[in-house]
Design a protein around this motif. Structure first.
Motif, PDB file in Angstrom:
ATOM      1  N   ASP A  62      -0.348  79.256  -7.763  1.00 44.26           N
ATOM      2  CA  ASP A  62      -0.611  78.753  -6.422  1.00 44.26           C
ATOM      3  C   ASP A  62      -0.980  79.936  -5.535  1.00 44.26           C
ATOM      4  OD1 ASP A  62       0.020  76.174  -7.083  1.00 44.26           O
ATOM      5  OD2 ASP A  62       2.121  76.354  -6.505  1.00 44.26           O
ATOM      6  N   ALA A  63      -1.811  79.660  -4.559  1.00 42.60           N
ATOM      7  CA  ALA A  63      -2.143  80.701  -3.589  1.00 42.60           C
ATOM      8  C   ALA A  63      -1.209  80.549  -2.399  1.00 42.60           C
ATOM      9  CB  ALA A  63      -3.595  80.550  -3.152  1.00 42.60           C
ATOM     10  N   PRO A  64      -0.794  81.654  -1.782  1.00 44.86           N
ATOM     11  CA  PRO A  64       0.077  81.534  -0.609  1.00 44.86           C
ATOM     12  C   PRO A  64      -0.692  80.935   0.562  1.00 44.86           C
ATOM     13  CG  PRO A  64      -0.556  83.817  -0.958  1.00 44.86           C
ATOM     14  CD  PRO A  64      -1.098  83.045  -2.119  1.00 44.86           C
ATOM     15  N   ALA A  65      -0.014  80.105   1.354  1.00 46.76           N
ATOM     16  CA  ALA A  65      -0.647  79.530   2.539  1.00 46.76           C
ATOM     17  C   ALA A  65      -0.753  80.586   3.631  1.00 46.76           C
ATOM     18  CB  ALA A  65       0.142  78.325   3.035  1.00 46.76           C
ATOM     19  N   GLU A  66       0.161  81.549   3.595  1.00 43.22           N
ATOM     20  CA  GLU A  66       0.047  82.693   4.503  1.00 43.22           C
ATOM     21  C   GLU A  66       0.615  83.923   3.806  1.00 43.22           C
ATOM     22  OE1 GLU A  66       2.373  81.525   7.946  1.00 43.22           O
ATOM     23  OE2 GLU A  66       4.177  82.343   7.045  1.00 43.22           O
ATOM     24  N   GLY A  67       0.205  85.085   4.303  1.00 46.19           N
ATOM     25  CA  GLY A  67       0.652  86.326   3.682  1.00 46.19           C
ATOM     26  C   GLY A  67      -0.239  86.710   2.514  1.00 46.19           C
TER      27      GLY A  67
END
Lengths: 326, 214
Positions: A62-67
């Motif tokens: 999964d890709a981070p939604a932020e950071g």
């Protein structure tokens, strides 16, 4: 099967947050973490706190939604808890595809896939369609795909679930091999005895954040001497030297002597790291090496390079005979 | 990337998910095109039929993997690259089917006033334009944008129809260039380039959106 992973930086998570859907609740937020190479990291936490989410983020699933997440090595492998047999491949065919995805040639992928299936006790299922495999055998395929290309980052989300006793032990062994070869291994397992006392770092996921976990009782970790560097608000519990005496980690355990029990047939170099000398144990119990903690990594690498089988790595309990200051 | 394309395609071919869209395409071409018809118009119809087929194929490539298998592949090869490879493979198979149809139509149709190679070139460009426009529709009608299967199929059908009738759609321009042109098959370069741009933009949006929407 124990290529030393080349020197690289740590996997670094900076201000990482993750939620499912654009307006879903945050599962994790503000996670700052550094995972240096050659570390065995256990992730703990109650059900539903975001352990799997953390693992999926670190693995790049999964890709981070932020950071940001940086420093993930080229070779990354992930084992989910449940592997779906609903793929139109044979076990071997699927592994060859996964090997090629990780940069292996078809021939090498085929050879290694066969070898790993045999190591995990599923050699007879190489030509079986995935859809016909039992849950445990399918899980062996999932484990094999992760180990094919000797990943520099291995993420195991309850990968042991469903495996038989022998395969669980084999996976334990494979994890130790990867760590000794310099890989970062991150795992979750519901069994607290899984690799008990071997994790260099224990993380605890709770309340949407990641913090240091409880220290594990037992042996000194195989990886000693590596410093934990954790900037930011998240402190990571680690069994390596702790610069903060208030947290009870003032002892320089990096040089505490370590006992390594291993067995193998191939000859070892004349001079071993730390001046360690092998001492045969009776009843085929292998060979005991006593070594200072600072040299234990180097010795483990030598043993694994010679295809030796490492049975135990533990703290020296009696008077130190290695070079350690104890 | 080759390994990813190979993996996605193997999954598509071995699971027989290719059969239904191919049958749809064969039916559309068989109904719309008669042997002996003027070639440019037939090429236009064959290309137009590819829009929903390509959209469907791309949607299949985005959704055919079980979630755990997708997770394993994402770790091994990169989440974003795996997603892009699925889009490329989906559009690639649609282009391949369209190219085969264009060849067959050119070979069996009546070349009234046009040369075979010129008609084929125009047909292949229109095929590519329609496959990529359809692929863009399929990309927008599937995960991560639309996850419920019912809405996804509805969006797929309406989007494909819109792509064929909306002014400004590369697919409509490519088809019009062939169908409306009185026999002279002008190669629709501009429509093909526009479709390429559209596909690239939707592919980028789809890759980026995964982090926020899934």
């Amino acid at each position: 099967m124990s290529t030393i992973v080349g020197a690289r930086g740590p996997v670094r998570l900076a201000g990482v947050g993750r939620r499912y859907g654009a307006r879903g609740p945050w599962v994790l937020r503000g996670v700052d973490l550094e995972l240096p190479e050659g570390r065995l990291v256990r992730v703990t936490g109650a059900n539903g706190t975001g352990k799997s989410t953390l693992l999926r983020l670190v693995a790049g699933v999964d890709a981070p939604a932020e950071g940001r997440i940086t420093g993930r090595p080229r070779g990354t492998a992930y084992v989910p808890e449940r592997f779906p047999p609903a793929l139109p491949f044979t076990a071997l065919g699927h592994l060859v595809h996964l090997g090629r995805l990780q940069g292996l040639t078809t021939a090498v992928a085929r050879t290694r896939a066969t070898r790993w299936l045999e190591r995990l006790g599923a050699g007879g299922y190489a030509g079986t369609a995935l859809s016909e495999l039992s849950k445990g055998s399918a899980q062996k395929v999932a484990v094999a795909q992760a180990l094919l290309a000797e990943p520099g980052l291995l993420v195991l989300d309850e990968a042991w679930t469903g495996l038989d006793e022998a395969a669980r032990a084999e996976l334990d062994r494979a994890v130790r091999e990867r760590v000794a070869a310099g890989a970062t291994v991150l795992f979750v397992d519901h069994d607290p005895r899984r690799l008990a006392g071997e994790a260099d770092t224990v993380l605890r996921v709770a309340d949407g954040g990641v913090g240091p976990g409880p220290r594990e009782q037992g042996t000194v970790p195989a990886r000693v001497g590596a410093k934990a560097v954790e900037p930011g608000p998240v402190r990571v519990g680690t069994k390596t030297p702790d610069p903060d005496p208030a947290r009870g980690g003032a002892k320089p355990s990096a040089s505490a002597p370590v006992r390594i029990v291993a067995s193998g047939t191939r000859p070892l170099p004349g001079v071993l790291p730390g001046g360690a000398a092998g001492e045969a144990l009776g009843d085929g119990g292998g060979t005991l090496f006593r070594v200072g903690g600072a040299d234990s990594d180097a010795l483990l690498r030598v043993l694994l390079d010679a295809s030796w089988h490492v049975h135990r790595v533990e703290a020296e309990t009696g008077p130190a005979t290695g070079g350690g200051r104890g | 990337m080759t390994a990813l394309l190979r993996y996605h395609s193997a999954l598509f071919l071995r699971s027989q998910r290719w059969l239904a869209p191919l049958l749809l395409y064969a039916a559309l071409v068989a109904v719309g095109v008669r042997p002996g018809d003027p070639v440019p118009g037939s090429l236009g119809i064959a290309a137009a039929g590819l829009v929903p087929v390509s959209a469907w194929t791309v949607r299949i490539f985005l959704t055919q993997e079980p979630a755990a298998a997708r997770a394993v592949v994402a770790a091994a090869a990169g989440r974003s690259r795996a997603h892009l490879a699925a889009l490329l493979a989906g559009a690639g198979w649609a282009v391949l089917a369209g190219a085969a149809a264009a060849c067959a139509v050119t070979a069996t149709g009546g070349l009234a006033g046009t040369s075979g190679p010129a008609a084929l070139l125009a047909g292949l460009l229109a095929t590519t334009a329609c496959a990529l426009t359809g692929g863009a529709v399929g990309t927008l009608a599937a995960r991560p944008f639309v996850r419920a299967p019912g809405w996804s199929v509805a969006a797929l059908l309406l989007g494909s129809l819109a792509a064929l009738v909306t002014t400004g759609s590369p697919a409509k321009h490519a088809v019009t260039a062939l169908v409306a042109d009185g026999g002279g098959a002008r190669p629709p370069w501009a429509a093909c380039a526009a479709a390429l741009l559209l596909a690239a933009v939707t592919a980028t949006a789809s890759r980026r959106a995964g982090a926020r929407l899934e």
